[in-house]
Design an enzyme around this catalytic site. Structure first.
Site, mmCIF file in Angstrom:
data_model
loop_
_atom_site.group_PDB
_atom_site.id
_atom_site.type_symbol
_atom_site.label_atom_id
_atom_site.label_comp_id
_atom_site.label_asym_id
_atom_site.label_seq_id
_atom_site.Cartn_x
_atom_site.Cartn_y
_atom_site.Cartn_z
ATOM 1 N N CYS A 145 0.829 -1.216 0.000
ATOM 2 C CA CYS A 145 0.000 0.000 0.000
ATOM 3 C C CYS A 145 0.858 1.257 0.000
ATOM 4 C CB CYS A 145 -0.910 -0.014 1.226
ATOM 5 S SG CYS A 145 -0.068 -0.470 2.755
ATOM 6 N N HIS A 225 -2.730 4.997 6.464
ATOM 7 C CA HIS A 225 -1.409 5.612 6.603
ATOM 8 C C HIS A 225 -1.501 7.071 6.194
ATOM 9 C CE1 HIS A 225 -0.038 1.534 6.951
ATOM 10 N NE2 HIS A 225 -0.104 1.255 5.672
#
Lengths: 351, 351
Positions: A145, A225
């Site tokens: 990711c 994130h």
């Protein structure tokens, strides 16, 4: 390669990524989900059959355990692989490396996730950067990711001739929401022990030309994130030039603080309001009003939904391996349309 | 200026900073605590008298409220200011600006905190950077916790001739531990809306030569701030040269991941084990094994205890205003000895 016009896709591992890949495959008009293989026989496996997907056990023993739990099992992983053109391995980190031998033996094309090493397949995939070199290959690796978000954004700057080098600080969510009761961290920050962190070199596995250094820290939240970047440009630039560069990627969503999207939880709520499955944010959500250009330096921050960002990449990776769609943009557009990528811009009043 | 060899110090505001300043003043051999003024009449005020400090009410009305609460009140702020050489204003952000008129009227030297603007005193203080220019002044401003840490570390690099420019990402604790039940954030990250964030310009209020840009984000924890830096050096350097530069500051503590200090909570626990009041980390705690030099670039991270880092600076600022100690190093050494700064190195087996 499939001789029919629709490819048959197996998903091995029904966790955070596997469940989303399975759903995304069923949303494509050129793919069918051959089935899902897993090791659990609890509520997670029950969701596979509940959704009407064919459930397979990783081994004969898993099949028996599933049957004893009253699950409707179609067979073992071996059987599933016989019926599919591509298998997407979504097993936990480092487990896939062992499965690869089986895939090769069966002669099935395969995709591994970013937790595996680049060497496992010899090719690392981000659609906007390396689709072309994956066309017709036997295997590829959809990078993590964090790396996916970095390659999307830095590739956009590179293609505009603006990127000299990038230095980033990555705040990593501590654990996934569904397993927060099993671990995670509370009221602290835990730096990754090494600088640079591994994401920089990993981005170079997709594009070796990227001059990128990353530092990372684990933070006590589960949603996504958050990356902060200081980029040295090739020359002084205007803010609009930089935004235009990012706008060339349909998988970078420009969002605004001024629009009330002032934290990562509000962006997730927007995804829920859009009706996306699992509130998935497939895009890199980059704050355009926060972004700052000072001379030949660029500063910005964006959000990365670690559970969702690789899903469109995985769909494209399948198509690249199948090899019927050779144009990256064609595959990206198909995937985006199927997953509703772009709807965020409509919801926010355009780009 | 006091005619005795011991200065009399008033603390106005007994919150997170005020209580620590009061304690620190009583630990110095050249200062006495004249008293503490506050507006609360609850457990917080009771702790003032419990410690044997003289308690004053901010106004006559506060005095009466305190008396009604059974507190032993010595008078009002006006009375306190008559008996002191320096007042340290530790009232909430932006309140001090209004108090300044009173201080000037009383002819008392004063210190404000980093929440006030530089213009309030025209001087911004970090001991290792601007003690000399504060000697004998009527007032100064001890800059914020984040800015203090930045000036300490960047000044050390500058003095070694290594600093060209610094770009930092600041993770800010959401709120203080004692008031976490009153606010804060949970399971999210909240970027500051503007890049650059205010800390860069604030550091330049202490040293205008610093080429520094900061970005900041609020994180869901209460223990401390954490800063990540990417620094362009003036030339390629060795890691040891950089560590030696940091070692020149007695208020930068080099810590190690390899020593088990793998997150900010473990560093706080070390402070508790050292017996420090409130588990105060007065130093910038900088991970030496994580620090990386690549050619002419430097990357590192450190922890900032927002409740404690300005305490030694405030003690030095008092001494600078009093003007009896003209040498920054003499004051810094006295303060450090009194507060036990340096003991962390003994505890960790030396630097």
């Amino acid at each position: 390669m499939s001789t029919s016009s629709r490819s048959r896709i197996a998903v091995n591992g029904y966790g955070v990524i596997g469940k989303r890949v399975a759903d995304a495959v069923t949303q494509q008009n050129d793919m069918d989900l051959a089935g899902v293989s897993d090791v659990s026989a609890d509520w997670r496996a029950r969701m596979v059959t509940q959704k009407g997907y064919r459930l397979f056990g990783a081994t004969d023993e898993h099949v028996r355990t599933m049957q004893n739990a009253g699950l409707d099992v179609a067979g073992a992983l071996d059987d599933l692989l016989e019926t599919a053109d591509v298998v997407v391995d979504c097993t936990p980190k480092h487990v896939a490396a062992k499965n690869v031998e089986l895939y090769r033996q069966k002669g099935i094309k395969f995709i591994v996730q970013g937790g595996e090493k680049h060497e496992v397949t010899g090719h690392s995939f981000v659609a906007e950067a390396s689709y072309a070199s994956a066309v017709g290959r036997d295997s590829t690796r959809v990078v993590s990711c964090n790396t996916t978000s970095m390659v999307r954004t830095l590739a956009a700057l590179k293609h505009a001739g603006l990127l000299r080098r990038a230095r980033g600080t990555l705040m990593r969510r501590a654990t996934d929401p569904w397993e927060s009761h099993l671990g995670g961290i509370m009221n602290t920050l835990a730096p990754e022990p090494e600088i640079p962190s591994h994401q920089g070199p990993d981005a170079q596995s997709v594009d070796p030309e990227l001059d990128v250094v990353t530092m990372a820290v684990k933070v006590p939240e589960t949603l996504a994130h958050l990356h902060y970047w200081a980029v040295q440009l090739t020359r002084p630039a205007e803010k609009d030039e930089v935004l235009d560069a990012f706008r060339t990627s349909p998988r970078i969503a420009l969002i605004q603080m001024a629009d009330g999207l002032t934290a990562i939880n509000s962006v997730k709520e927007l995804m829920a309001d859009l009706g996306r499955p699992h509130d998935n944010l497939y895009e890199v959500a980059l704050w355009s009003d926060m972004l700052k250009v000072e001379g030949d330096e660029l500063f910005y921050a964006y959000m990365v939904d670690n559970q969702a960002i690789v899903i469109p990449e995985t769909v494209d990776a399948i198509r690249a391996l199948i090899g019927q769609v050779r144009d990256p943009h064609e595959s990206i557009a198909k995937t985006n349309a199927a997953l509703g990528i772009g709807a965020i811009f409509d919801a926010l009043g355009g780009r």
